[in-house]
Design a protein around this motif. Structure first.
Motif, PDB file in Angstrom:
ATOM      1  N   THR A 305       0.830  -1.204   0.000  1.00 40.83           N
ATOM      2  CA  THR A 305       0.000   0.000   0.000  1.00 40.83           C
ATOM      3  C   THR A 305       0.865   1.255   0.000  1.00 40.83           C
ATOM      4  O   THR A 305       1.735   1.422   0.855  1.00 40.83           O
ATOM      5  N   HIS A 306       0.624   2.135  -0.963  1.00 41.27           N
ATOM      6  CA  HIS A 306       1.312   3.412  -1.061  1.00 41.27           C
ATOM      7  C   HIS A 306       0.403   4.533  -0.555  1.00 41.27           C
ATOM      8  O   HIS A 306      -0.818   4.395  -0.568  1.00 41.27           O
ATOM      9  N   PHE A 307       1.011   5.630  -0.166  1.00 37.37           N
ATOM     10  CA  PHE A 307       0.215   6.769   0.296  1.00 37.37           C
ATOM     11  C   PHE A 307      -0.713   7.256  -0.808  1.00 37.37           C
ATOM     12  O   PHE A 307      -1.846   7.662  -0.548  1.00 37.37           O
ATOM     13  N   HIS A 308      -0.271   7.191  -2.048  1.00 33.59           N
ATOM     14  CA  HIS A 308      -1.091   7.666  -3.166  1.00 33.59           C
ATOM     15  C   HIS A 308      -2.342   6.814  -3.364  1.00 33.59           C
ATOM     16  O   HIS A 308      -3.302   7.268  -4.007  1.00 33.59           O
ATOM     17  N   ASP A 309      -2.352   5.599  -2.811  1.00 35.07           N
ATOM     18  CA  ASP A 309      -3.552   4.764  -2.909  1.00 35.07           C
ATOM     19  C   ASP A 309      -4.731   5.402  -2.182  1.00 35.07           C
ATOM     20  O   ASP A 309      -5.890   5.084  -2.467  1.00 35.07           O
ATOM     21  N   LEU A 310      -4.443   6.309  -1.247  1.00 40.09           N
ATOM     22  CA  LEU A 310      -5.513   7.021  -0.558  1.00 40.09           C
ATOM     23  C   LEU A 310      -6.253   7.958  -1.517  1.00 40.09           C
ATOM     24  O   LEU A 310      -7.456   8.169  -1.387  1.00 40.09           O
ATOM     25  N   LYS A 311      -5.525   8.527  -2.482  1.00 39.98           N
ATOM     26  CA  LYS A 311      -6.185   9.375  -3.484  1.00 39.98           C
ATOM     27  C   LYS A 311      -7.068   8.518  -4.388  1.00 39.98           C
ATOM     28  O   LYS A 311      -8.155   8.945  -4.794  1.00 39.98           O
ATOM     29  N   HIS A 312      -6.629   7.305  -4.698  1.00 42.29           N
ATOM     30  CA  HIS A 312      -7.475   6.378  -5.451  1.00 42.29           C
ATOM     31  C   HIS A 312      -8.748   6.073  -4.652  1.00 42.29           C
ATOM     32  O   HIS A 312      -9.846   6.007  -5.220  1.00 42.29           O
ATOM     33  N   PHE A 313      -8.585   5.879  -3.347  1.00 40.92           N
ATOM     34  CA  PHE A 313      -9.735   5.618  -2.476  1.00 40.92           C
ATOM     35  C   PHE A 313     -10.725   6.780  -2.550  1.00 40.92           C
ATOM     36  O   PHE A 313     -11.940   6.574  -2.627  1.00 40.92           O
ATOM     37  N   TYR A 314     -10.204   7.995  -2.528  1.00 40.63           N
ATOM     38  CA  TYR A 314     -11.046   9.195  -2.574  1.00 40.63           C
ATOM     39  C   TYR A 314     -11.895   9.219  -3.845  1.00 40.63           C
ATOM     40  O   TYR A 314     -13.125   9.372  -3.800  1.00 40.63           O
ATOM     41  N   THR A 315     -11.242   9.068  -4.988  1.00 39.45           N
ATOM     42  CA  THR A 315     -11.962   9.126  -6.262  1.00 39.45           C
ATOM     43  C   THR A 315     -12.934   7.968  -6.412  1.00 39.45           C
ATOM     44  O   THR A 315     -14.068   8.138  -6.868  1.00 39.45           O
ATOM     45  N   ARG A 316     -12.503   6.782  -6.003  1.00 39.10           N
ATOM     46  CA  ARG A 316     -13.370   5.601  -6.130  1.00 39.10           C
ATOM     47  C   ARG A 316     -14.617   5.747  -5.257  1.00 39.10           C
ATOM     48  O   ARG A 316     -15.721   5.376  -5.658  1.00 39.10           O
ATOM     49  N   THR A 317     -14.434   6.305  -4.060  1.00 42.55           N
ATOM     50  CA  THR A 317     -15.575   6.489  -3.158  1.00 42.55           C
ATOM     51  C   THR A 317     -16.566   7.492  -3.734  1.00 42.55           C
ATOM     52  O   THR A 317     -17.783   7.286  -3.681  1.00 42.55           O
ATOM     53  N   LEU A 318     -16.062   8.583  -4.306  1.00 35.59           N
ATOM     54  CA  LEU A 318     -16.934   9.560  -4.948  1.00 35.59           C
ATOM     55  C   LEU A 318     -17.671   8.935  -6.126  1.00 35.59           C
ATOM     56  O   LEU A 318     -18.874   9.145  -6.319  1.00 35.59           O
ATOM     57  N   ALA A 319     -16.927   8.162  -6.935  1.00 34.26           N
ATOM     58  CA  ALA A 319     -17.497   7.618  -8.169  1.00 34.26           C
ATOM     59  C   ALA A 319     -18.586   6.591  -7.900  1.00 34.26           C
ATOM     60  O   ALA A 319     -19.548   6.477  -8.669  1.00 34.26           O
ATOM     61  N   THR A 320     -18.434   5.828  -6.816  1.00 39.90           N
ATOM     62  CA  THR A 320     -19.393   4.751  -6.542  1.00 39.90           C
ATOM     63  C   THR A 320     -20.507   5.172  -5.593  1.00 39.90           C
ATOM     64  O   THR A 320     -21.407   4.386  -5.312  1.00 39.90           O
ATOM     65  N   SER A 321     -20.444   6.410  -5.103  1.00 39.88           N
ATOM     66  CA  SER A 321     -21.466   6.852  -4.149  1.00 39.88           C
ATOM     67  C   SER A 321     -22.814   7.092  -4.815  1.00 39.88           C
ATOM     68  O   SER A 321     -23.856   7.031  -4.164  1.00 39.88           O
ATOM     69  N   GLY A 322     -22.782   7.403  -6.118  1.00 41.74           N
ATOM     70  CA  GLY A 322     -24.023   7.734  -6.816  1.00 41.74           C
ATOM     71  C   GLY A 322     -24.514   9.138  -6.536  1.00 41.74           C
ATOM     72  O   GLY A 322     -25.588   9.539  -7.006  1.00 41.74           O
ATOM     73  N   ASP A 323     -23.719   9.916  -5.785  1.00 48.08           N
ATOM     74  CA  ASP A 323     -24.152  11.266  -5.408  1.00 48.08           C
ATOM     75  C   ASP A 323     -23.678  12.339  -6.384  1.00 48.08           C
ATOM     76  O   ASP A 323     -24.138  13.485  -6.314  1.00 48.08           O
ATOM     77  N   HIS A 324     -22.716  11.982  -7.258  1.00 49.37           N
ATOM     78  CA  HIS A 324     -22.106  12.993  -8.123  1.00 49.37           C
ATOM     79  C   HIS A 324     -22.035  12.491  -9.556  1.00 49.37           C
ATOM     80  O   HIS A 324     -21.761  11.313  -9.799  1.00 49.37           O
ATOM     81  N   ASP A 325     -22.238  13.397 -10.511  1.00 46.19           N
ATOM     82  CA  ASP A 325     -22.113  13.018 -11.912  1.00 46.19           C
ATOM     83  C   ASP A 325     -20.630  12.855 -12.255  1.00 46.19           C
ATOM     84  O   ASP A 325     -19.757  13.375 -11.545  1.00 46.19           O
TER      85      ASP A 325
END
Length: 376
Positions: A305-325
């Motif tokens: 696990t790299h620190f940059h994987d946290l940024k992937h987590f951020y984008t993935r969470t936004l993308a799968t939330s269904g709250d944002h286009d």
């Protein structure tokens, strides 16, 4: 052979073994002069390693991202300059590019690292041609076969794993985990975030710069510099961090303080940074990574696990939330290209075999119902 004057005003008098060879050379040279494509052959006689040193100075003056300059410098001094030896710049050929790659492979370097070093070699060769006008063959770096590199896949962290890392890391640096995972900041950006760029009432922050080697530099791309909305959860975490005084120098014993005074030790100036090292100065990558590796191990997550994987987590969470286009997800993630958000950061698409699809049932059921209503 009859002397001629080159475009630089120098008198040239080449020598050849045969008359026909001399005539052909003169005709070719005069044609190049008329076309404006003539290149001084003397330019290729400089030592290649001297040209490499000159290129490094040129890069330092042109490039404003210190990490990139450091990478180029490391590649040059560790691999390229030792390989060049006493070669002249104009003597380099395609065979040298292949020999250089073979030498890197013989050092048992990773395929990905070899590709990075060869990229530096290629950029330098292009500089020789374009900036120094060294007469080189056009294909010297074209389609050189490199070992096949396997692209690293980001570790897809779960919320529970992110929370465990935050719990296991040094309390002073816990906020870094939350700012990356819930705010999408890169490592240098969390190091450089200051308190005056956070608007607590509006739940927003201004991402303006990053820190590299403790110095403020521009963000990675133009799209990275912006005002962004922030989740209240993260704002509360930042407020708690500041309330606990974790942005201040770590208290020391009286004896240590007196020793500092006797030695004339001066603490770093207060720059208003949210995260600082134990002395209150700007945090750097080398210091933080020791704490990061320890936290990853203690949290029991994937050791890769790299620190940059946290940024992937951020984008993935936004993308799968269904709250944002999708476009909003791209802008919040501060990616210049739409494809980068969805092909690199938003996730691998794993789980497609288990997802429940009802869109078509809903569509055609609605159609059937409408037709039934019309015929009733």
């Amino acid at each position: 052979m009859t002397p001629f004057t080159d475009p630089s005003g120098n008198i040239r008098k080449p020598t050849h073994k045969h008359y026909d060879e001399a005539v052909a050379f003169l005709a070719e040279t005069m044609t190049d002069i008329r076309r404006g494509t003539w290149v001084d052959p003397e330019l290729g006689k400089i030592l290649a390693k001297a040209a490499a040193e000159e290129w490094l100075e040129w890069i330092k003056a042109k490039h404003d991202v210190q990490n990139t300059v450091d990478t180029y410098s490391s590649h040059m001094r560790t691999h390229i300059i030792p390989f060049l030896g006493r070669r002249t710049a104009g003597s380099l050929r395609r065979a040298d590019s292949n020999a250089f790659v073979d030498g890197l492979i013989a050092k048992n370097l990773s395929a990905g690292y070899i590709a990075q070093v060869f990229k530096t070699w290629r950029i330098w060769v292009h500089w020789l041609v374009n900036e120094k006008e060294v007469p080189l063959q056009a294909n010297i770096v074209h389609q050189i076969v490199l070992p096949k590199a396997t692209k690293r896949e980001a570790v897809e962290l779960t919320p529970a794993e992110v929370a465990r890392i935050a719990e296991c890391i040094e309390p002073r640096f816990e906020i870094l985990v939350w700012m990356a995972a819930c705010g999408g900041l890169r490592e240098g950006e969390v190091f450089g975030m200051t308190k005056d760029r956070i608007d607590f009432p509006r739940f927003m922050w201004h991402i303006k710069e990053q820190r590299q080697r403790g110095k403020a530099v521009a963000t990675k791309t133009k799209a990275s510099t912006t005002w962004n909305s922030v989740d209240p959860f993260l704002m509360h975490k930042i407020a708690a961090h500041l309330a606990a005084g974790l942005d201040k120098p770590e208290p020391v014993q009286r004896a240590t303080e007196l020793r500092r005074v006797r030695r004339g030790t001066v603490l770093p100036p207060d720059e208003g940074l949210i995260v600082t090292n134990h002395r209150g100065g700007a945090l750097n990558r080398n210091t933080f990574h020791d704490y990061w590796r320890y936290a990853v191990q203690e949290a029991g997550v994937d050791p890769d696990t790299h620190f940059h994987d946290l940024k992937h987590f951020y984008t993935r969470t936004l993308a799968t939330s269904g709250d944002h286009d999708p476009k909003t997800v791209q802008r919040l993630s501060r990616h210049a290209r739409f494809e980068e958000t969805w092909e690199t950061y938003a996730g691998s698409g794993a789980g497609a075999e288990t997802v429940k699809i009802t869109a078509f049932s809903d569509a055609f059921t609605a159609t059937d119902d409408a037709e039934a209503a019309e015929t009733a």
